[in-house]
Each structure stands twice: as C-alpha cells, then as structure tokens.
Design a protein around this motif. Structure first.
Motif, PDB file in Angstrom:
ATOM      1  N   GLN A  74      46.601  30.096  41.627  1.00  0.00           N
ATOM      2  CA  GLN A  74      47.488  29.667  40.549  1.00  0.00           C
ATOM      3  C   GLN A  74      46.684  28.887  39.512  1.00  0.00           C
ATOM      4  OE1 GLN A  74      50.885  27.459  41.880  1.00  0.00           O
ATOM      5  NE2 GLN A  74      51.458  26.851  39.836  1.00  0.00           N
ATOM      6  N   ILE A  75      46.828  29.305  38.258  1.00  0.00           N
ATOM      7  CA  ILE A  75      46.131  28.643  37.159  1.00  0.00           C
ATOM      8  C   ILE A  75      47.188  28.162  36.174  1.00  0.00           C
ATOM      9  CG2 ILE A  75      44.454  28.919  35.304  1.00  0.00           C
ATOM     10  CD1 ILE A  75      43.278  31.259  36.990  1.00  0.00           C
ATOM     11  N   ALA A  76      47.250  26.855  35.964  1.00  0.00           N
ATOM     12  CA  ALA A  76      48.241  26.285  35.052  1.00  0.00           C
ATOM     13  C   ALA A  76      47.769  26.445  33.614  1.00  0.00           C
ATOM     14  CB  ALA A  76      48.453  24.813  35.372  1.00  0.00           C
ATOM     15  N   THR A  77      48.651  26.943  32.748  1.00  0.00           N
ATOM     16  CA  THR A  77      48.356  27.097  31.333  1.00  0.00           C
ATOM     17  C   THR A  77      49.495  26.478  30.535  1.00  0.00           C
ATOM     18  OG1 THR A  77      49.488  29.204  31.007  1.00  0.00           O
ATOM     19  CG2 THR A  77      47.236  29.310  31.835  1.00  0.00           C
ATOM     20  N   PHE A  83      48.840  33.682  37.873  1.00  0.00           N
ATOM     21  CA  PHE A  83      48.221  33.947  39.173  1.00  0.00           C
ATOM     22  C   PHE A  83      47.148  35.003  38.988  1.00  0.00           C
ATOM     23  CE2 PHE A  83      52.225  32.056  40.216  1.00  0.00           C
ATOM     24  CZ  PHE A  83      51.920  31.217  41.266  1.00  0.00           C
ATOM     25  N   SER A  84      45.942  34.668  39.414  1.00  0.00           N
ATOM     26  CA  SER A  84      44.820  35.586  39.212  1.00  0.00           C
ATOM     27  C   SER A  84      45.023  36.863  40.022  1.00  0.00           C
ATOM     28  CB  SER A  84      43.512  34.907  39.601  1.00  0.00           C
ATOM     29  OG  SER A  84      43.519  34.588  40.981  1.00  0.00           O
ATOM     30  N   PRO A  85      44.583  37.995  39.469  1.00  0.00           N
ATOM     31  CA  PRO A  85      44.762  39.270  40.159  1.00  0.00           C
ATOM     32  C   PRO A  85      43.687  39.535  41.199  1.00  0.00           C
ATOM     33  CG  PRO A  85      43.799  39.640  38.025  1.00  0.00           C
ATOM     34  CD  PRO A  85      44.096  38.173  38.110  1.00  0.00           C
ATOM     35  N   ASN A  86      43.977  40.461  42.082  1.00  0.00           N
ATOM     36  CA  ASN A  86      43.041  40.926  43.069  1.00  0.00           C
ATOM     37  C   ASN A  86      42.028  41.840  42.376  1.00  0.00           C
ATOM     38  OD1 ASN A  86      41.722  42.099  45.240  1.00  0.00           O
ATOM     39  ND2 ASN A  86      43.519  43.083  46.096  1.00  0.00           N
ATOM     40  N   ILE A  87      40.740  41.579  42.547  1.00  0.00           N
ATOM     41  CA  ILE A  87      39.727  42.441  41.920  1.00  0.00           C
ATOM     42  C   ILE A  87      38.905  43.177  42.977  1.00  0.00           C
ATOM     43  CG2 ILE A  87      39.613  41.176  39.746  1.00  0.00           C
ATOM     44  CD1 ILE A  87      37.081  39.789  40.776  1.00  0.00           C
TER      45      ILE A  87
END
Length: 91
Positions: A74-77, A83-87
């Motif tokens: 989770q990245i607060a903006t 939420f960062s994606p699966n790479i």
C-alpha cells in the motif's frame, strides 16, 4: 510588447524542441521491430534482473512479509491509497 515577445519566445522554443527532438522519436518501422526479436533469452533475463535491481523495484512491488515482487504494498498518495501490482509471471 512583453506579451508578443513571450509568445514569440514560446514559439521559438517549441520549434527548437521539434527540430532537435525529431531524431530521437521512436521509429516504429515493422522491419526494424521484427529484427529486434529476442535472440538470446538468457541474456534478456539477465538484463531484466539487472534492471530490476538497478531500479529498486522491490521497494514498491513487495509487501512487508510478502513474496518478492508479488505486489500488494500500500502506497499512500494525495489521491488515495495505491496498491502496487504484481510484476512476476505468477498469478
């Protein structure tokens, strides 16, 4: 007079950007794109691994206690939480 000078300067800057930037635009010639096909998959994977380390992708794409690069962090903006994606290739 200042307004006319500002408009002229902006147009001059735009023209310079176009003139000097055109050679750097990507060329989408199908013959050239096809010739850039992967010839050595091992080298491509090695380069990809290097780029992931150099870009510090793990910092954003790995949740605390989660699998590497599986996303979910989770990245607060100012626009809400992201939420960062699966790479990884895994689902």
């Amino acid at each position: 007079m200042k307004r006319i000078f500002s408009i002229f300067a902006a147009l001059l800057l735009l023209a310079a950007m176009l003139i000097f930037g055109l050679p750097y635009l990507p060329d989408n010639d199908p013959d050239q794109v096809a010739s850039k096909a992967v010839t050595d998959p091992v080298a491509e994977v090695t380069r990809g691994a290097y780029l992931v380390r150099a870009g510090n992708c793990m910092a954003c794409h790995t949740a605390r206690g989660g699998a590497e690069y599986a996303g979910g962090r989770q990245i607060a903006t100012p626009f809400g939480n992201f939420f960062s994606p699966n790479i990884t290739p895994d689902e």
